[in-house]
Design a protein around this motif. Sequence first.
Motif, short mmCIF file in Angstrom:
data_model
loop_
_atom_site.label_atom_id
_atom_site.label_comp_id
_atom_site.label_asym_id
_atom_site.label_seq_id
_atom_site.Cartn_x
_atom_site.Cartn_y
_atom_site.Cartn_z
N THR A 190 0.82 -1.22 0.00
CA THR A 190 0.00 0.00 0.00
C THR A 190 0.85 1.27 0.00
OG1 THR A 190 -0.18 0.08 2.41
CG2 THR A 190 -1.85 -1.20 1.24
N ASN A 191 2.18 1.11 0.03
CA ASN A 191 3.07 2.26 0.11
C ASN A 191 4.04 2.38 -1.06
OD1 ASN A 191 2.29 3.37 2.73
ND2 ASN A 191 2.98 1.40 3.49
N ILE A 192 3.76 1.69 -2.15
CA ILE A 192 4.63 1.82 -3.32
C ILE A 192 3.82 2.38 -4.48
CG2 ILE A 192 6.17 -0.05 -2.60
CD1 ILE A 192 4.87 -1.75 -4.87
N HIS A 193 4.53 2.87 -5.49
CA HIS A 193 3.88 3.43 -6.67
C HIS A 193 3.47 2.27 -7.59
CE1 HIS A 193 2.90 6.16 -9.89
NE2 HIS A 193 3.64 5.41 -10.71
N ILE A 194 2.21 2.25 -7.96
CA ILE A 194 1.65 1.20 -8.82
C ILE A 194 0.82 1.89 -9.90
CG2 ILE A 194 0.11 -0.80 -8.88
CD1 ILE A 194 0.79 -1.04 -5.81
N GLU A 195 0.95 1.39 -11.11
CA GLU A 195 0.13 1.94 -12.19
C GLU A 195 -0.22 0.83 -13.18
OE1 GLU A 195 2.25 4.87 -14.52
OE2 GLU A 195 4.14 3.90 -14.05
N GLU A 196 -1.22 1.11 -13.99
CA GLU A 196 -1.58 0.15 -15.03
C GLU A 196 -0.73 0.46 -16.26
OE1 GLU A 196 -5.29 1.69 -17.60
OE2 GLU A 196 -5.69 1.48 -15.48
N ALA A 197 -0.55 -0.54 -17.08
CA ALA A 197 0.21 -0.36 -18.32
C ALA A 197 -0.45 0.70 -19.18
CB ALA A 197 0.28 -1.69 -19.07
N LYS A 198 0.36 1.48 -19.86
CA LYS A 198 -0.18 2.54 -20.74
C LYS A 198 -1.02 1.92 -21.86
CE LYS A 198 2.29 6.04 -18.97
NZ LYS A 198 1.97 5.95 -17.57
N ASN B 297 -4.00 -15.62 -4.07
CA ASN B 297 -5.09 -15.71 -3.09
C ASN B 297 -5.87 -14.40 -2.97
OD1 ASN B 297 -5.02 -18.46 -1.76
ND2 ASN B 297 -2.86 -17.88 -1.80
N ARG B 298 -5.58 -13.49 -3.87
CA ARG B 298 -6.30 -12.21 -4.00
C ARG B 298 -6.27 -11.39 -2.71
NH1 ARG B 298 -10.91 -14.99 -7.65
NH2 ARG B 298 -9.47 -15.60 -9.27
N ILE B 299 -5.09 -11.37 -2.11
CA ILE B 299 -4.88 -10.53 -0.93
C ILE B 299 -4.41 -9.15 -1.37
CG2 ILE B 299 -3.42 -10.24 1.12
CD1 ILE B 299 -3.63 -13.33 1.41
N LEU B 300 -3.56 -9.11 -2.40
CA LEU B 300 -3.12 -7.85 -2.98
C LEU B 300 -3.95 -7.57 -4.22
CD1 LEU B 300 0.78 -8.25 -3.03
CD2 LEU B 300 -0.67 -7.41 -1.17
N TYR B 301 -4.32 -6.30 -4.40
CA TYR B 301 -5.03 -5.91 -5.61
C TYR B 301 -4.11 -5.07 -6.48
CZ TYR B 301 -9.47 -7.46 -3.60
OH TYR B 301 -10.48 -8.21 -3.07
N PRO B 302 -4.29 -5.16 -7.80
CA PRO B 302 -3.39 -4.46 -8.71
C PRO B 302 -3.55 -2.93 -8.73
CG PRO B 302 -4.91 -5.89 -9.93
CD PRO B 302 -5.20 -6.05 -8.49
N ASP B 303 -4.33 -2.38 -7.85
CA ASP B 303 -4.42 -0.92 -7.75
C ASP B 303 -3.71 -0.40 -6.51
OD1 ASP B 303 -6.13 -1.80 -5.75
OD2 ASP B 303 -7.81 -0.51 -6.34
N GLY B 304 -2.99 -1.28 -5.80
CA GLY B 304 -2.26 -0.86 -4.61
C GLY B 304 -3.04 -1.04 -3.32
N SER B 305 -4.20 -1.63 -3.40
CA SER B 305 -5.00 -1.85 -2.20
C SER B 305 -4.91 -3.32 -1.78
CB SER B 305 -6.45 -1.42 -2.43
OG SER B 305 -7.05 -2.23 -3.42
N LEU B 306 -5.56 -3.61 -0.66
CA LEU B 306 -5.59 -4.97 -0.12
C LEU B 306 -7.02 -5.47 -0.04
CD1 LEU B 306 -3.27 -4.47 3.02
CD2 LEU B 306 -2.62 -5.43 0.81
N ASN B 307 -7.16 -6.77 0.04
CA ASN B 307 -8.43 -7.39 0.36
C ASN B 307 -8.95 -6.69 1.62
OD1 ASN B 307 -9.84 -9.35 2.25
ND2 ASN B 307 -9.79 -10.63 0.42
N SER B 308 -10.18 -6.25 1.63
CA SER B 308 -10.69 -5.44 2.75
C SER B 308 -10.70 -6.21 4.07
CB SER B 308 -12.08 -4.89 2.44
OG SER B 308 -13.03 -5.93 2.37
#
Length: 131
Positions: free
Chosen positions: A39-47, A96-107
């Motif tokens: 949750t503390n790193i820069h994450i982006e989607e591919a252009k 296991n879908r704990i990390l999400y590709p937008d920088g968030s976590l499973n709630s």
Amino acid sequence: MGNQLFYQHLASFKEREKPEGILLIADEPQLIKLAVAWTNIHIEEAKQLSGLEDDSECGVWNWLWENTIFSKEDLIAKSGALRCSFDGHMHSLIGNRILYPDGSLNSFVQRYLRDRVLRLFDAKPKKNGKK
């Protein structure tokens, strides 16, 4: 990150998340460190997003991650993760879908981590063997 299809698919996974992921990280300090650092790193989607060829649940999940860009080095540095186990731990957290590709976590995992931190602040030092 502005691709509507990317976020529509991501939202559908967030709507169906499961609490069992907590069991995976509960007693695994390395996984917890990676989740917190995520949750503390820069994450982006591919252009330029790749084509979505497999619209199965697993296919869409893999497509989301194929189109996610982040620095492995930054995540290792911020988490204190061991390089030798990093890839395996990330596969576990992603699979296991704990990390999400937008920088968030499973709630559910996010709430578990917050509760754990709050318990740390509630802990009182013992005096004469009493709490």
